[in-house]
Design a protein around this motif. Structure first.
Motif, PDB file in Angstrom:
ATOM      1  N   THR A  49      -1.744   1.843 -11.954  1.00 19.58           N
ATOM      2  CA  THR A  49      -3.021   1.472 -12.555  1.00 19.58           C
ATOM      3  C   THR A  49      -3.635   0.348 -11.729  1.00 19.58           C
ATOM      4  O   THR A  49      -2.959  -0.275 -10.901  1.00 19.58           O
ATOM      5  N   GLU A  50      -4.912   0.092 -11.973  1.00 19.79           N
ATOM      6  CA  GLU A  50      -5.612  -0.954 -11.232  1.00 19.79           C
ATOM      7  C   GLU A  50      -4.894  -2.289 -11.398  1.00 19.79           C
ATOM      8  O   GLU A  50      -4.449  -2.641 -12.485  1.00 19.79           O
ATOM      9  N   GLY A  51      -4.745  -3.011 -10.291  1.00 16.75           N
ATOM     10  CA  GLY A  51      -4.082  -4.307 -10.311  1.00 16.75           C
ATOM     11  C   GLY A  51      -2.592  -4.240 -10.068  1.00 16.75           C
ATOM     12  O   GLY A  51      -1.921  -5.264  -9.963  1.00 16.75           O
ATOM     13  N   GLN A  52      -2.041  -3.031  -9.974  1.00 19.75           N
ATOM     14  CA  GLN A  52      -0.616  -2.877  -9.711  1.00 19.75           C
ATOM     15  C   GLN A  52      -0.372  -2.536  -8.248  1.00 19.75           C
ATOM     16  O   GLN A  52      -1.232  -1.984  -7.563  1.00 19.75           O
ATOM     17  N   THR A  53       0.821  -2.851  -7.798  1.00 19.87           N
ATOM     18  CA  THR A  53       1.323  -2.435  -6.506  1.00 19.87           C
ATOM     19  C   THR A  53       2.817  -2.227  -6.667  1.00 19.87           C
ATOM     20  O   THR A  53       3.351  -2.420  -7.755  1.00 19.87           O
ATOM     21  N   THR A  54       3.491  -1.822  -5.600  1.00 21.08           N
ATOM     22  CA  THR A  54       4.946  -1.728  -5.670  1.00 21.08           C
ATOM     23  C   THR A  54       5.553  -2.595  -4.589  1.00 21.08           C
ATOM     24  O   THR A  54       4.935  -2.866  -3.549  1.00 21.08           O
ATOM     25  N   VAL A  55       6.771  -3.033  -4.861  1.00 14.15           N
ATOM     26  CA  VAL A  55       7.536  -3.797  -3.881  1.00 14.15           C
ATOM     27  C   VAL A  55       8.857  -3.078  -3.652  1.00 14.15           C
ATOM     28  O   VAL A  55       9.454  -2.540  -4.586  1.00 14.15           O
ATOM     29  N   GLY A  56       9.294  -3.060  -2.406  1.00 16.12           N
ATOM     30  CA  GLY A  56      10.570  -2.451  -2.084  1.00 16.12           C
ATOM     31  C   GLY A  56      11.710  -3.372  -2.488  1.00 16.12           C
ATOM     32  O   GLY A  56      11.636  -4.582  -2.273  1.00 16.12           O
ATOM     33  N   THR A  57      12.736  -2.790  -3.089  1.00 16.58           N
ATOM     34  CA  THR A  57      13.871  -3.597  -3.537  1.00 16.58           C
ATOM     35  C   THR A  57      15.191  -3.159  -2.932  1.00 16.58           C
ATOM     36  O   THR A  57      16.139  -3.944  -2.917  1.00 16.58           O
ATOM     37  N   GLN A  58      15.245  -1.928  -2.442  1.00 17.63           N
ATOM     38  CA  GLN A  58      16.504  -1.448  -1.873  1.00 17.63           C
ATOM     39  C   GLN A  58      16.217  -0.269  -0.956  1.00 17.63           C
ATOM     40  O   GLN A  58      15.335   0.544  -1.224  1.00 17.63           O
TER      41      GLN A  58
END
Length: 123
Positions: A49-58
Motif C-alpha cells: 500500500t502507499e507509504g510501504q516498502t520492503t527491507v531485505g532481512t535474509q
C-alpha cells in the motif's frame, strides 16, 4: 504463484575487481545478490500500500559459475510465501551458459517514513 523476471547487463563496475570482493573481471557475487534482491523487491512492491516498502532481512545464495562483462543475466523471482508483512522468495539467475545462482530471500514490509525516522533520516 506471482513471478517477476528482470534482465541485467553486467557492467565493468559490477565486477569483483571493482567491488573488491575478489580480483577477477567477472560479475561479483555481491552485485549478483543485488540483482536478485532488486527483482524480489519489485515483485513485493506490487502488493504494497502507499507509504510501504520492503527491507531485505535474509538471503541464502549459491553462485555457481562466472559471468563476463557485457553478458546478460536474467533473474526470476517467485513469491513462495507471504505471511502478513513477511515475504519469502525463491530466485534464480541465469545467463547464456545456464543457471548462475539460486537463492531463498526474505523481505518484510515496513512503513517507509517510520523506518527511516528510526535511523534518524527525515525525508
Amino acid at each position: 504463484m506471482k513471478t517477476l523476471t528482470k534482465t541485467f547487463t553486467v557492467q565493468p563496475e559490477h565486477t569483483a575487481q571493482v567491488l573488491g570482493s575478489g580480483d577477477m573481471p567477472v560479475l561479483a557475487t555481491p552485485m549478483l545478490v543485488a540483482y536478485m534482491e532488486n527483482t524480489a523487491m519489485l515483485l513485493a512492491a506490487e502488493s504494497l500500500t502507499e507509504g510501504q516498502t520492503t527491507v531485505g532481512t535474509q538471503i541464502s545464495s549459491d553462485h555457481r559459475h562466472p559471468t563476463p562483462v557485457r553478458a546478460e543475466v536474467t533473474v526470476t523471482a517467485t513469491l513462495a510465501e507471504q505471511d502478513g508483512r513477511r515475504y519469502v522468495f525463491h530466485i534464480e539467475a541465469s545467463d547464456e551458459a545456464g543457471i548462475v545462482a539460486a537463492c531463498t530471500h526474505e523481505r518484510f514490509a515496513v512503513a517507509r517514513t517510520r523506518f527511516l525516522e528510526k535511523v534518524g533520516i527525515h525525508e
